[in-house]
Design an enzyme around this catalytic site. Structure first.
Site, PDB file in Angstrom:
ATOM      1  N   MET A  28       1.000  -1.254   0.003  1.00  0.00           N
ATOM      2  CA  MET A  28      -0.055   0.140  -0.069  1.00  0.00           C
ATOM      3  C   MET A  28       0.978   1.279  -0.202  1.00  0.00           C
ATOM      4  O   MET A  28       0.404   2.162   0.258  1.00  0.00           O
ATOM      5  CB  MET A  28      -0.855   0.162   1.141  1.00  0.00           C
ATOM      6  CG  MET A  28      -1.830  -1.336   1.064  1.00  0.00           C
ATOM      7  SD  MET A  28      -3.439  -0.943   2.093  1.00  0.00           S
ATOM      8  CE  MET A  28      -3.083  -0.775   3.787  1.00  0.00           C
ATOM      9  N   HIS A  40       8.946  -3.625   3.543  1.00  0.00           N
ATOM     10  CA  HIS A  40       8.679  -3.778   2.216  1.00  0.00           C
ATOM     11  C   HIS A  40      10.005  -3.875   1.221  1.00  0.00           C
ATOM     12  O   HIS A  40       9.918  -4.986   0.577  1.00  0.00           O
ATOM     13  CB  HIS A  40       8.073  -2.589   1.568  1.00  0.00           C
ATOM     14  CG  HIS A  40       6.757  -2.068   2.102  1.00  0.00           C
ATOM     15  ND1 HIS A  40       6.657  -1.142   3.004  1.00  0.00           N
ATOM     16  CD2 HIS A  40       5.622  -2.828   2.114  1.00  0.00           C
ATOM     17  CE1 HIS A  40       5.321  -0.978   3.392  1.00  0.00           C
ATOM     18  NE2 HIS A  40       4.804  -1.834   2.831  1.00  0.00           N
TER      19      HIS A  40
HETATM   20  O1  PAF Z   1      -0.364  -5.993   3.787  1.00  0.00           O
HETATM   21  C1  PAF Z   1      -0.745  -4.920   2.867  1.00  0.00           C
HETATM   22  O2  PAF Z   1       0.003  -3.862   2.628  1.00  0.00           O
HETATM   23  C2  PAF Z   1      -2.151  -4.898   2.160  1.00  0.00           C
HETATM   24  O3  PAF Z   1      -3.005  -5.560   3.188  1.00  0.00           O
HETATM   25  C3  PAF Z   1      -2.060  -5.727   0.727  1.00  0.00           C
HETATM   26  C4  PAF Z   1      -1.283  -7.323   1.102  1.00  0.00           C
HETATM   27  C5  PAF Z   1      -1.001  -5.038   0.151  1.00  0.00           C
HETATM   28  C6  PAF Z   1      -3.381  -5.648   0.041  1.00  0.00           C
HETATM   29  O4  PAF Z   1      -3.792  -4.407   0.070  1.00  0.00           O
END
Ligand code: PAF
Length: 291
Positions: free
Chosen positions: A28, A35
């Site tokens: 997101m 990430h």
């Molecule tokens: O973990 C997240 O950031 C969100 O839940 C995802 C997996 C990108 C789905 O929108």
């Protein structure tokens, strides 16, 4: 790295990656080292890496922080490129949800506790967007962080139940040097809250230590966590112990256990967890009952 915003452009580039193994990192945005760890792992394990940045409205409840969710697309692009992403998909809400859907996805397993209980409909929204993204990207592997342990379990069940041809890869929680789990929402902590927040992980570790010491009394384990949080200003949303990954009451302390917490600060709700494996040789116990 190429950046695309439409399904059409995404498909056009993917259609050129004939027979390549594709790794996918759905996010997101407002990327942090958690990430980047997913992206780097995807880079190592695949021939072509796709990531998405999409703040998915269907996984936010009406009183949640959709509007306040932090965004920085320019920085996300630079960081994704540095982490080795080949193709970054940044769709608009209209691109992903062009019209009302004709059938709905409802998560029914492992969602009556923790975030599934605290955020009704949250996992329905997560599965809905992931199904759409998986259909668009058609990855061989998709990468998720262990911090969202319940999400991992719900997604793994979904993929397995519906024979989705994607392998779910799970990457350990990345932490700040003081132990606070990295999260996009940390930026919304007030200065004093940020100073206090490492106590969340310290408290989990206190509970984990009790389990590893052989304590099998749930209340006493959770009390050990609460004791560390006693002086903290945070509001406890939930604190619980479940078997992992099925999120059922713990009946066998030799099987994996999740100790999970969610706390609410003024403008940020944070989650964290510790998975405890007593049978994995991790135990400190010298006898069977040391509560
Ligand atoms: O973990 C997240 O950031 C969100 O839940 C995802 C997996 C990108 C789905 O929108």
């Amino acid at each position: 790295m190429q950046v695309v915003r439409s399904k059409r452009a995404l498909k056009a580039i993917l259609s050129q990656q004939v027979n390549k193994i594709i790794g996918f990192v759905p996010t997101m945005g407002y990327l942090h080292e958690g990430h980047l760890a997913l992206m780097k792992k995807a880079r190592l394990e695949n021939e072509f890496v796709v990531a998405s940045v999409f703040v998915n409205p269907t996984q936010f409840g009406p009183s949640e922080d959709l509007e306040a969710y932090p965004r920085d697309e320019e920085k996300d692009q630079k960081q994704s490129e540095r982490a080795g992403v080949d193709l970054l998909f940044i769709p608009s809400v209209e691109e992903i949800y062009p019209k009302d859907v004709s059938a709905q996805i409802k998560a029914v397993q492992a969602v009556d506790v923790l975030d599934g209980k605290a955020r009704p409909g949250h996992f329905d929204g997560v599965l809905t967007v992931l199904l759409k993204l998986f259909m668009l990207v058609q990855p061989d592997r998709a990468y998720f962080g262990q911090k969202d342990a319940q999400q991992v379990a719900v997604v793994q069940n979904f993929v397995s139940d519906y024979f989705l041809p994607v392998n779910i890869r799970v990457v350990e929680t990345v932490r700040e040097p003081d132990g606070l789990a990295k999260s996009s929402r940390n930026v919304n902590l007030l200065e004093e809250e940020r100073k206090e927040a490492p106590v969340i992980h310290q408290a989990l570790l206190a509970g984990k230590a009790r389990i590893l010491d052989g304590c099998q009394n749930e209340k006493e384990i959770l009390d050990a966590v609460r004791e560390v949080l006693r002086a903290a200003t945070l509001k406890l949303d939930y604190l619980a112990l479940y078997s992992y990954p099925d999120f059922k009451p713990v009946t066998d302390f030799t099987k994996p256990i999740i100790l999970a917490i969610a706390v609410q600060y003024e403008k940020a709700r944070l989650i964290d967890n510790e998975i405890v494996r007593v049978s994995g040789g991790e135990t400190n116990a010298t006898n069977d009952d040391v509560c």
